[in-house]
Design a protein around this motif. Structure first.
Motif, PDB file in Angstrom:
ATOM      1  N   ALA A  74      40.814  43.343  25.000  1.00 50.31           N
ATOM      2  CA  ALA A  74      42.022  43.717  26.132  1.00 50.31           C
ATOM      3  C   ALA A  74      43.140  44.647  25.604  1.00 50.31           C
ATOM      4  N   ASP A  75      43.113  45.066  24.618  1.00 53.10           N
ATOM      5  CA  ASP A  75      44.027  45.803  24.078  1.00 53.10           C
ATOM      6  C   ASP A  75      43.146  47.073  23.658  1.00 53.10           C
ATOM      7  N   VAL A  76      42.097  47.663  23.936  1.00 53.72           N
ATOM      8  CA  VAL A  76      41.111  48.006  22.984  1.00 53.72           C
ATOM      9  C   VAL A  76      41.371  49.772  23.102  1.00 53.72           C
ATOM     10  N   THR A  77      42.472  50.369  23.213  1.00 55.57           N
ATOM     11  CA  THR A  77      42.859  52.064  23.192  1.00 55.57           C
ATOM     12  C   THR A  77      41.383  53.132  23.741  1.00 55.57           C
ATOM     13  N   LEU A  78      41.488  52.644  25.384  1.00 53.45           N
ATOM     14  CA  LEU A  78      40.796  54.333  25.459  1.00 53.45           C
ATOM     15  C   LEU A  78      41.227  55.676  25.050  1.00 53.45           C
ATOM     16  N   PRO A  79      40.593  56.768  24.919  1.00 50.73           N
ATOM     17  CA  PRO A  79      40.878  57.658  24.375  1.00 50.73           C
ATOM     18  C   PRO A  79      41.219  58.478  25.476  1.00 50.73           C
ATOM     19  N   PRO A  80      41.851  59.674  25.301  1.00 50.00           N
ATOM     20  CA  PRO A  80      42.399  60.611  25.995  1.00 50.00           C
ATOM     21  C   PRO A  80      42.147  61.122  27.295  1.00 50.00           C
ATOM     22  N   HIS A  81      40.934  61.538  27.065  1.00 52.58           N
ATOM     23  CA  HIS A  81      40.155  61.604  28.380  1.00 52.58           C
ATOM     24  C   HIS A  81      39.211  61.264  28.889  1.00 52.58           C
ATOM     25  N   PHE A  82      39.685  59.753  28.760  1.00 49.51           N
ATOM     26  CA  PHE A  82      39.403  58.520  29.797  1.00 49.51           C
ATOM     27  C   PHE A  82      40.519  58.135  30.924  1.00 49.51           C
ATOM     28  N   LEU A  83      41.609  58.940  30.124  1.00 47.71           N
ATOM     29  CA  LEU A  83      42.924  58.015  30.499  1.00 47.71           C
ATOM     30  C   LEU A  83      44.445  59.353  31.026  1.00 47.71           C
ATOM     31  N   ILE A  84      43.513  60.535  30.428  1.00 47.68           N
ATOM     32  CA  ILE A  84      44.483  61.374  31.726  1.00 47.68           C
ATOM     33  C   ILE A  84      43.216  62.187  32.175  1.00 47.68           C
ATOM     34  N   PRO A  85      44.087  62.005  33.874  1.00 47.18           N
ATOM     35  CA  PRO A  85      43.255  63.190  35.135  1.00 47.18           C
ATOM     36  C   PRO A  85      43.484  64.553  34.372  1.00 47.18           C
ATOM     37  N   ASP A  86      42.616  65.030  34.916  1.00 46.70           N
ATOM     38  CA  ASP A  86      41.698  66.463  34.312  1.00 46.70           C
ATOM     39  C   ASP A  86      41.033  67.241  35.888  1.00 46.70           C
ATOM     40  N   ARG A  87      41.376  68.114  35.978  1.00 45.81           N
ATOM     41  CA  ARG A  87      40.975  69.070  36.835  1.00 45.81           C
ATOM     42  C   ARG A  87      40.046  69.363  36.476  1.00 45.81           C
ATOM     43  N   ARG A  88      38.990  69.636  35.324  1.00 46.02           N
ATOM     44  CA  ARG A  88      37.585  69.673  34.905  1.00 46.02           C
ATOM     45  C   ARG A  88      36.698  68.754  34.748  1.00 46.02           C
ATOM     46  N   TYR A  89      37.403  67.831  34.365  1.00 42.77           N
ATOM     47  CA  TYR A  89      36.866  66.234  33.675  1.00 42.77           C
ATOM     48  C   TYR A  89      37.116  65.112  34.587  1.00 42.77           C
ATOM     49  N   GLY A  90      37.638  65.234  36.028  1.00 40.58           N
ATOM     50  CA  GLY A  90      38.351  63.764  36.537  1.00 40.58           C
ATOM     51  C   GLY A  90      38.738  63.066  36.243  1.00 40.58           C
ATOM     52  N   ASN A  91      39.149  61.894  36.809  1.00 38.57           N
ATOM     53  CA  ASN A  91      40.311  61.385  36.409  1.00 38.57           C
ATOM     54  C   ASN A  91      39.139  59.795  36.563  1.00 38.57           C
ATOM     55  N   ALA A  92      38.732  59.553  35.275  1.00 37.22           N
ATOM     56  CA  ALA A  92      37.717  58.457  34.932  1.00 37.22           C
ATOM     57  C   ALA A  92      38.718  57.266  34.868  1.00 37.22           C
ATOM     58  N   ILE A  93      40.088  56.482  34.606  1.00 42.40           N
ATOM     59  CA  ILE A  93      40.867  55.552  34.668  1.00 42.40           C
ATOM     60  C   ILE A  93      41.334  55.424  36.074  1.00 42.40           C
ATOM     61  N   GLY A  94      41.389  56.110  37.101  1.00 40.63           N
ATOM     62  CA  GLY A  94      41.698  56.324  38.478  1.00 40.63           C
ATOM     63  C   GLY A  94      40.604  55.480  38.943  1.00 40.63           C
ATOM     64  N   THR A  95      39.026  55.106  38.231  1.00 39.92           N
ATOM     65  CA  THR A  95      38.363  54.238  39.033  1.00 39.92           C
ATOM     66  C   THR A  95      37.744  53.592  38.822  1.00 39.92           C
ATOM     67  N   ASP A  96      38.647  52.831  38.367  1.00 41.87           N
ATOM     68  CA  ASP A  96      39.001  51.699  37.428  1.00 41.87           C
ATOM     69  C   ASP A  96      38.572  51.017  37.963  1.00 41.87           C
ATOM     70  N   ASN A  97      38.088  49.434  38.551  1.00 40.41           N
ATOM     71  CA  ASN A  97      37.931  48.661  39.928  1.00 40.41           C
ATOM     72  C   ASN A  97      38.259  47.329  39.239  1.00 40.41           C
ATOM     73  N   THR A  98      39.393  46.969  37.788  1.00 31.73           N
ATOM     74  CA  THR A  98      39.955  45.553  37.575  1.00 31.73           C
ATOM     75  C   THR A  98      40.837  45.303  38.505  1.00 31.73           C
ATOM     76  N   PRO A  99      40.169  44.262  38.740  1.00 29.54           N
ATOM     77  CA  PRO A  99      41.338  43.462  39.964  1.00 29.54           C
ATOM     78  C   PRO A  99      43.096  43.279  39.313  1.00 29.54           C
ATOM     79  N   ALA A 100      43.627  42.819  40.055  1.00 33.63           N
ATOM     80  CA  ALA A 100      45.273  42.602  39.336  1.00 33.63           C
ATOM     81  C   ALA A 100      45.030  41.107  38.932  1.00 33.63           C
ATOM     82  N   ASP A 101      43.987  40.531  39.652  1.00 33.08           N
ATOM     83  CA  ASP A 101      44.250  39.051  39.356  1.00 33.08           C
ATOM     84  C   ASP A 101      43.491  38.951  38.549  1.00 33.08           C
TER      85      ASP A 101
END
Length: 475
Positions: A41-68
């Motif tokens: 649950a508490d695995v820290t993803l690296p910044p390049h997965f977490l921070i939206p970037d114009r060059r590399y896109g928004n990886a974390i923004g594609t996360d399909n984990t549902p709230a429930d």
């Protein structure tokens, strides 16, 4: 009288199913789980997965984990056991892992997988690496499952793959003595039902995140955001990177990242990539469109495509180099009128006029080899050997046991001292994370770390302080 007879037959059927579950499960191994649960649950993803970037896109923004159904340690641990347990098949010979093997990026080296009676599946086993990062949230090559929670139950019921009725599965798992405690740890009570099976399996699959490849090392070398590819890659890999995404050297680019975007290297939606001019035999999600798995660990996932037609990565690249067919629904990024279209660099769906020639890359052998070399930099050996994702039944020292249900022990009252210790440990972890966040020199990294602290360590003093720091930064 007829109704009474039907009720008797139904009760007899349930009794037979329960006895069969007891008998078939007896002598199957039990899982060997660590005394201290693995961290999911508490695995820290690296910044390049977490921070939206114009060059590399928004990886974390594609996360399909549902709230429930967020990932929890106990839920993913249960999901891991279910994923590898052959009891989930009708004849105790097949598990989810039979077709999704860790060393092959959770795919199958066979062109088509073999089911419980030796029959072959209709399509190739899809790799599960980074399945969490797909914004549409749909699964299977043809996207027929609306969510991962829906998807994980379908192979269990498929007559070729595992052939198990969900009613019988619930009865069967209730007779296995190690499952009630695992379900209780994950969901609060020992009740076993299909909804909980689905949620636990989905949590485990979403935990299969790869971010420790050579490609990721380049980001780590640049402070987490700005990669140092020139220092990390050799010349061949750098040429492959230039061909894959452009902007990293002198020369042309095939811009493969138009379809395989963000640092998780996953597609935005199902597309037609010109495999066949006529797709009547398998029309996928419609119009010959298919979902593509993440390119992470692609080098260990041969063969390729939904039907396994390509034996190696050279054949895959040669398809895009010279073999794209001008299907009416060919993705625009592969057509002769690429354009920018809706969705950024990637073009819109629709190939245009039939007399148009699909794009031809005309790569040299040197360039093809360079692209293959770059794709190998996406191999994550830590992920492929991570014990958190391994088979818990594989220990040769594990004992065989009867799996008849034991009488549950009476629950003991919770010890307040345990709660206090857990709270203290949580405060300690939060404080340590806050210290690292304060030390970050890059503002975007600091912001990302503070946001994670607020999310993961709610109700701690460190989270409150992180929230204050975020508010001050916004002002």
């Amino acid at each position: 009288m007829a109704r009474f007879t039907a009720l008797i037959l139904a009760a007899f059927t349930v009794a037979i199913a329960a006895q069969a579950a007891d008998d078939s499960a007896t002598a199957l191994p039990v899982p060997q789980l660590p005394a201290k649960p693995y961290e999911y649950a508490d695995v820290t993803l690296p910044p390049h997965f977490l921070i939206p970037d114009r060059r590399y896109g928004n990886a974390i923004g594609t996360d399909n984990t549902p709230a429930d159904n967020p990932i929890t340690n106990a839920g993913a641990a249960l999901g891991r056991v279910l994923f590898y347990d052959k009891r989930l098949s009708a004849n105790d010979t097949t598990s989810c892992s039979s077709c999704h093997q860790q060393k092959h990026g959770f795919s199958d080296p066979e062109k088509l997988s073999k089911g419980l009676h030796g029959k072959r599946t209709k399509r190739r086993s899809m790799g599960l690496t980074n399945a969490r990062f797909y914004a549409p949230g749909r699964f299977f090559w043809d996207e027929r499952a609306a969510t991962l929670e829906d998807q994980v139950l379908m192979p269990i019921q498929d007559e070729i793959e595992m052939g198990m009725n969900l009613d019988d599965l619930e009865i069967k798992l209730r007779s296995v003595d190690f499952y009630p405690p695992l379900f209780e740890a994950a969901f609060g009570t020992p009740e076993i039902n299909r909804n909980r099976i689905s949620r636990a399996l989905a949590q485990f699959v979403r935990s299969l995140v790869s971010f420790q490849s050579k490609y990721d090392q380049a980001f780590a070398g640049g402070g987490g955001v700005y990669p140092t590819f020139q220092k990390t890659f050799n010349q061949q890999e750098l040429l492959g990177l230039q061909l894959f995404s452009g902007g990293f050297g002198v020369g042309r680019s095939a811009r493969c990242d138009r379809c395989h975007g963000t640092t998780s290297h996953i597609s935005r939606n199902a597309t037609n990539n010109g495999l066949d001019l006529n797709t009547d035999k398998d029309n996928g999600a419609g119009g010959g469109r298919f979902k593509a798995p993440s390119l992470r660990n692609v080098a260990v996932r041969a063969p390729y495509m939904h039907d396994g037609r390509f034996k190696n990565l050279h054949e895959v690249i040669e398809h895009y180099n010279s073999g794209v067919q001008n299907h009416p629904q060919l993705d625009r990024s592969l057509s002769g009128r690429r354009g920018r279209g809706r969705g950024g660099r990637r073009g819109r769906r629709g190939g245009g006029p039939q007399n148009e020639t699909p794009e031809r890359l005309n790569l040299s052998n040197t360039e093809i080899n360079a692209l293959v070399a770059f794709l190998h930099t996406l191999t994550d050996n830590s992920f492929l050997n991570d014990p958190r994702f391994s088979d818990p039944f594989a220990d040769p020292k594990q004992r065989l046991t009867s799996t008849k249900r034991r009488t549950p022990k009476p629950k003991s009252k919770p010890d307040p001292a345990d709660d206090a210790e857990r709270a203290a440990n949580r405060e300690k972890l939060a404080s340590k994370a806050l210290k690292k966040a304060r030390a970050a020199s890059e503002p975007r990294i600091k912001t990302a770390k503070l946001m994670l602290i607020v999310k993961r360590f709610a109700e701690t003093k460190a989270a409150a302080e992180a929230k204050t720091l975020l508010g001050a930064a916004k002002k």
